[in-house]
Design a protein around this motif. Structure first.
Motif, PDB file in Angstrom:
ATOM      1  N   PRO A 244      28.107 -26.839  42.257  1.00 33.81           N
ATOM      2  CA  PRO A 244      27.773 -26.514  43.320  1.00 33.81           C
ATOM      3  C   PRO A 244      26.434 -26.892  43.789  1.00 33.81           C
ATOM      4  O   PRO A 244      25.871 -26.656  42.761  1.00 33.81           O
ATOM      5  N   THR A 245      26.018 -26.879  44.556  1.00 29.36           N
ATOM      6  CA  THR A 245      24.251 -27.492  45.238  1.00 29.36           C
ATOM      7  C   THR A 245      23.282 -25.660  45.854  1.00 29.36           C
ATOM      8  O   THR A 245      24.585 -25.082  46.575  1.00 29.36           O
ATOM      9  N   TYR A 246      22.563 -25.573  44.926  1.00 24.89           N
ATOM     10  CA  TYR A 246      21.716 -24.615  45.751  1.00 24.89           C
ATOM     11  C   TYR A 246      21.137 -24.489  46.968  1.00 24.89           C
ATOM     12  O   TYR A 246      20.664 -25.909  47.334  1.00 24.89           O
ATOM     13  N   PRO A 247      21.219 -24.003  47.956  1.00 25.17           N
ATOM     14  CA  PRO A 247      21.715 -22.443  47.524  1.00 25.17           C
ATOM     15  C   PRO A 247      23.485 -22.462  48.723  1.00 25.17           C
ATOM     16  O   PRO A 247      23.737 -23.195  49.281  1.00 25.17           O
ATOM     17  N   ARG A 248      23.965 -21.530  47.235  1.00 24.56           N
ATOM     18  CA  ARG A 248      25.059 -21.779  47.507  1.00 24.56           C
ATOM     19  C   ARG A 248      25.776 -21.390  48.434  1.00 24.56           C
ATOM     20  O   ARG A 248      25.201 -19.800  47.980  1.00 24.56           O
ATOM     21  N   THR A 249      26.380 -21.489  49.803  1.00 22.03           N
ATOM     22  CA  THR A 249      25.890 -20.177  51.112  1.00 22.03           C
ATOM     23  C   THR A 249      27.182 -19.195  51.545  1.00 22.03           C
ATOM     24  O   THR A 249      27.820 -18.502  52.649  1.00 22.03           O
ATOM     25  N   VAL A 250      28.304 -19.612  50.728  1.00 22.30           N
ATOM     26  CA  VAL A 250      29.735 -19.268  50.744  1.00 22.30           C
ATOM     27  C   VAL A 250      29.807 -18.136  49.607  1.00 22.30           C
ATOM     28  O   VAL A 250      29.592 -18.815  49.142  1.00 22.30           O
ATOM     29  N   LEU A 251      30.542 -17.270  49.903  1.00 21.88           N
ATOM     30  CA  LEU A 251      30.651 -16.434  48.970  1.00 21.88           C
ATOM     31  C   LEU A 251      32.053 -16.410  47.820  1.00 21.88           C
ATOM     32  O   LEU A 251      32.573 -17.069  48.509  1.00 21.88           O
ATOM     33  N   ASP A 252      31.862 -16.335  47.407  1.00 16.47           N
ATOM     34  CA  ASP A 252      32.384 -17.288  46.498  1.00 16.47           C
ATOM     35  C   ASP A 252      33.087 -15.484  44.621  1.00 16.47           C
ATOM     36  O   ASP A 252      31.411 -15.351  44.567  1.00 16.47           O
ATOM     37  N   LEU A 253      34.412 -15.853  44.801  1.00 18.67           N
ATOM     38  CA  LEU A 253      34.665 -15.358  43.077  1.00 18.67           C
ATOM     39  C   LEU A 253      33.980 -16.084  42.142  1.00 18.67           C
ATOM     40  O   LEU A 253      33.009 -16.971  41.763  1.00 18.67           O
ATOM     41  N   PRO A 254      33.028 -14.985  41.528  1.00 16.03           N
ATOM     42  CA  PRO A 254      33.356 -13.289  41.783  1.00 16.03           C
ATOM     43  C   PRO A 254      31.677 -12.708  42.407  1.00 16.03           C
ATOM     44  O   PRO A 254      31.371 -11.613  41.641  1.00 16.03           O
ATOM     45  N   ASP A 255      31.333 -13.707  42.885  1.00 18.82           N
ATOM     46  CA  ASP A 255      29.989 -13.132  43.079  1.00 18.82           C
ATOM     47  C   ASP A 255      29.674 -11.697  43.902  1.00 18.82           C
ATOM     48  O   ASP A 255      30.436 -11.355  45.140  1.00 18.82           O
ATOM     49  N   ILE A 256      28.751 -11.260  43.719  1.00 17.26           N
ATOM     50  CA  ILE A 256      28.569 -10.526  45.025  1.00 17.26           C
ATOM     51  C   ILE A 256      27.183 -10.590  45.834  1.00 17.26           C
ATOM     52  O   ILE A 256      27.926  -9.786  46.980  1.00 17.26           O
ATOM     53  N   ALA A 257      26.679 -11.873  46.103  1.00 19.52           N
ATOM     54  CA  ALA A 257      25.749 -12.043  47.359  1.00 19.52           C
ATOM     55  C   ALA A 257      26.243 -13.299  46.967  1.00 19.52           C
ATOM     56  O   ALA A 257      26.390 -14.323  46.297  1.00 19.52           O
ATOM     57  N   THR A 258      25.774 -14.096  48.414  1.00 24.16           N
ATOM     58  CA  THR A 258      25.459 -15.919  48.578  1.00 24.16           C
ATOM     59  C   THR A 258      23.562 -15.965  47.968  1.00 24.16           C
ATOM     60  O   THR A 258      22.707 -15.187  47.445  1.00 24.16           O
ATOM     61  N   ASP A 259      23.480 -17.442  47.201  1.00 26.91           N
ATOM     62  CA  ASP A 259      22.423 -17.398  47.743  1.00 26.91           C
ATOM     63  C   ASP A 259      21.668 -17.119  49.014  1.00 26.91           C
ATOM     64  O   ASP A 259      22.274 -17.501  49.250  1.00 26.91           O
ATOM     65  N   SER A 260      20.132 -17.386  48.967  1.00 28.94           N
ATOM     66  CA  SER A 260      19.654 -16.941  49.958  1.00 28.94           C
ATOM     67  C   SER A 260      19.018 -18.757  50.469  1.00 28.94           C
ATOM     68  O   SER A 260      18.882 -19.442  49.933  1.00 28.94           O
ATOM     69  N   THR A 261      19.050 -18.701  51.781  1.00 26.77           N
ATOM     70  CA  THR A 261      18.329 -20.314  52.417  1.00 26.77           C
ATOM     71  C   THR A 261      16.740 -19.709  52.792  1.00 26.77           C
ATOM     72  O   THR A 261      16.470 -20.505  53.666  1.00 26.77           O
ATOM     73  N   THR A 262      16.047 -19.257  51.530  1.00 26.53           N
ATOM     74  CA  THR A 262      14.420 -18.918  52.241  1.00 26.53           C
ATOM     75  C   THR A 262      13.524 -19.816  51.637  1.00 26.53           C
ATOM     76  O   THR A 262      12.737 -20.127  52.395  1.00 26.53           O
ATOM     77  N   ALA A 263      14.438 -20.544  50.829  1.00 24.19           N
ATOM     78  CA  ALA A 263      13.825 -21.303  49.703  1.00 24.19           C
ATOM     79  C   ALA A 263      14.527 -23.062  49.825  1.00 24.19           C
ATOM     80  O   ALA A 263      12.989 -23.770  49.967  1.00 24.19           O
ATOM     81  N   ALA A 264      15.423 -22.736  50.833  1.00 24.69           N
ATOM     82  CA  ALA A 264      16.163 -24.208  50.629  1.00 24.69           C
ATOM     83  C   ALA A 264      17.101 -24.424  51.395  1.00 24.69           C
ATOM     84  O   ALA A 264      17.460 -23.511  51.555  1.00 24.69           O
ATOM     85  N   ASP A 265      17.138 -25.168  52.607  1.00 26.03           N
ATOM     86  CA  ASP A 265      17.910 -25.032  53.261  1.00 26.03           C
ATOM     87  C   ASP A 265      19.328 -25.234  53.069  1.00 26.03           C
ATOM     88  O   ASP A 265      19.965 -26.192  52.290  1.00 26.03           O
ATOM     89  N   ALA A 266      20.988 -24.908  53.481  1.00 31.02           N
ATOM     90  CA  ALA A 266      21.575 -25.593  52.027  1.00 31.02           C
ATOM     91  C   ALA A 266      22.529 -26.823  52.649  1.00 31.02           C
ATOM     92  O   ALA A 266      21.835 -27.555  53.660  1.00 31.02           O
ATOM     93  N   ALA A 267      23.417 -27.127  51.739  1.00 34.56           N
ATOM     94  CA  ALA A 267      23.549 -28.730  51.888  1.00 34.56           C
ATOM     95  C   ALA A 267      24.734 -28.673  53.123  1.00 34.56           C
ATOM     96  O   ALA A 267      25.667 -27.816  53.457  1.00 34.56           O
ATOM     97  N   ALA A 268      25.077 -30.063  53.487  1.00 34.79           N
ATOM     98  CA  ALA A 268      26.211 -29.664  54.482  1.00 34.79           C
ATOM     99  C   ALA A 268      27.701 -30.035  53.995  1.00 34.79           C
ATOM    100  O   ALA A 268      27.495 -30.439  53.225  1.00 34.79           O
TER     101      ALA A 268
END
Ligand SMILES: [Zn+2]
Lengths: 396, 152
Positions: A244-268
């Motif tokens: 993936p590319t940071y920030p990964r904004t879709v919750l994926d197994l086995p994550d408890i949270a996604t990356d935040s978008t405070t520092a960078a916008d999610a890729a299209a």
């Protein structure tokens, strides 16, 4: 110079609950693939094993384990662990060795004897393992994640439980025609609806089972294939194994949270769509060129998402495709002609290899009653835990 | 005699946030690039474009968010989830909650009494403390989400 490799052999051990060792499943699949290629084990210069790390057995050393079961003969060995993408990474490693001139003939093997019920993390007290944590802290099983995606689709795109059920009906109809599939029975939408809710809104028949199984491929250089009189083999033209590319904004197994978008916008686009995009770019073709696709239908709803991610339709239009019958056998772009995980169940390190077996048989025109007429190109796609992505493009 | 109240994972939440008290999830924030991490990341910033040289400081996350999606667990999950096999299985509700300020989605169980019928995508929820399980010596404390001002 061609960046393609030939698929000379494909073989499987039937999926099911056989109660035997994964080594036996892998050995059977390997023998079948070698026989299919018209080659002997002694002709193999390199063996790549797709690993699993569950169940205690040294699946950790699957490459050498299969080599030992076939009889030590001094071949180069590689073992690959990438969760659900293990099989595709094994194919990627084999291809790289062939293209680098390190081996002419590479045997790729994946096999598993999966426990019944929910997949669970390895035992012990391991709070630094995200897979252990999601079970300990949340009880979040794999179907729980699939259900979160399914509910989200219902809310955002208007998908219905009937749409999800149609995916199972379609895949069961294809699996009924596949002698390697575990489930070979037609399923009706009513049967899906009547099955127990596992994780709302998904029912038992919306979710793939865990299974035993094995799959293997014999890959060779194009020159080797020609030297054996195979002028027009099925060819692997791309293997995508992107992260993936940071920030990964879709919750994926086995994550408890996604990356935040405070520092960078999610890729299209999604991570899953980036997996397919990388494969298309490498292969120099696009979704419009496909004759068929094999995607990871861990749940019925997830298959609809893959339609969008591999570019068969726009975002949110997956359900429309299954309603129109476009992805069924006989449709415009059949998906999971093998019957998919719905018919096979999960044998984790084998499944991505099994997907390429199906492409091989379809592209050769030997898929029997489930044959897609005139198949020329196909893609496989899946995603493994912890950010492993994979897709394979094969052509004829 | 009384059981010790212990967080199921240490450092992921506080029951008495400094900015006015109450239960809050705790993450970390990179001072060099503003990236926020939950579960907390204390060793390194995971933003590949971070200029580096920053500190990862603890920050309380937003107390409220909106439901991104939700489901429940109708079958007993395997260990290390703790449940009493002698008792009938009580399904739990699981929520994925979007925190606007952090631009992230966080998973958590719902507070007791909140079922899937009480929820919709977009429902506003708040984070509260709750009990995950108890054994002879310990009450294991966790975070839960419950609808804001709702009957649940
Ligand atoms: Zn940073």
């Amino acid at each position: 110079m061609s960046a393609e490799v030939a698929v000379l052999g494909a073989g499987m051990h039937p999926w099911g609950k056989w109660g035997r060792s994964f080594v036996e499943y892998g050995r059977t699949a390997a023998r079948a693939a070698l026989a299919d290629a018209g080659l002997g084990w002694a002709d193999v210069g390199s063996i790549v094993g797709a690993d699993t790390v569950r169940s205690g057995y040294p699946g950790y050393v699957a490459g050498a384990t299969f080599a030992r079961a076939l009889g030590w003969q001094g071949a180069r060995v590689t073992s690959v662990y990438a969760a659900c993408a293990s099989g595709a990474q094994a194919i990627g490693a084999a291809r790289a060795q062939i293209l680098a001139g390190l081996a002419d003939v590479v045997l790729v093997v994946g096999a598993d004897a999966a426990p019944k019920g929910f997949f669970a993390p390895a035992g012990g007290e391991r709070p630094d393992d995200p897979d252990w944590l999601r079970f300990r802290v949340l009880g979040a099983t794999n179907p729980a994640y699939f259900a979160l995606y399914a509910r989200r689709r219902m809310a955002v795109h208007g998908d219905t439980l009937e749409d999800f059920a149609q995916v199972k009906v379609k895949n069961a109809a294809a699996g009924r025609l596949n002698p390697h599939a575990r489930y070979r029975k037609a399923v009706t939408a009513d049967e899906v609806a009547a099955s127990a809710v596992v994780a709302d809104p998904l029912r038992l028949l919306d979710i793939c089972a865990t299974s035993d199984g094995g799959a293997a491929l014999v890959l060779t250089s194009m020159d080797f294939a020609r030297s054996r009189g195979v002028a027009d083999p099925v060819r692997i033209r791309a293997v995508s194994t992107v992260t993936p590319t940071y920030p990964r904004t879709v919750l994926d197994l086995p994550d408890i949270a996604t990356d935040s978008t405070t520092a960078a916008d999610a890729a299209a686009g999604s991570f899953r769509s980036s997996i397919a995009r990388a494969a298309y770019e490498e292969a120099g073709l696009g979704p419009q060129d496909l004759s068929l696709a094999e995607v990871y239908d861990l749940s019925t709803a997830l298959e609809l998402e893959w339609y969008e991610d591999i570019g068969l339709c726009a975002e949110g239009e997956g359900a429309k495709l299954v309603r129109e019958g476009a992805t069924a056998l006989g449709g415009r772009i059949p998906v999971n002609t093998s019957g998919g995980l719905a018919s096979f169940g999960e044998a984790v390190p084998a499944q991505a290899i099994a997907q390429v077996c199906e492409l091989t048989w379809q592209l050769r025109g030997t898929a029997g009653e489930r044959q897609v007429p005139g198949a020329r190109a196909g893609i496989t796609a899946n995603q493994g835990l912890f950010g492993h992505g994979s897709a394979v493009v094969a052509v004829r | 005699m009384a059981r010790t109240r212990t967080p199921v994972v240490s450092g992921w939440f506080t029951e008495n946030a400094p900015d006015g008290g109450g239960f809050r999830l705790l993450g970390t924030r990179c001072s060099a690039c503003t990236a926020v991490f939950f579960p907390r990341e204390d060793a390194y910033c995971r933003n590949p474009r971070c200029p580096g040289g920053g500190e990862l400081a603890e920050v309380p996350l937003s107390p409220r968010g909106r439901v991104w999606s939700y489901t429940d667990g109708r079958y007993r999950p395997p260990a290390p989830y703790v449940s009493d096999p002698a008792e009938p299985w009580e399904p739990y509700t699981l929520l994925a909650v979007e925190l606007e300020a952090e631009g992230m989605v966080v998973l958590g169980q719902a507070a007791p009494g909140t079922g899937v019928a009480d929820l919709a995508v977009g429902t506003e929820v708040e984070v509260v403390g709750g009990v995950l399980n108890e054994d002879a010596e310990t009450t294991w404390v966790t975070w839960q989400f419950k609808p804001v001002g709702g009957a649940a």
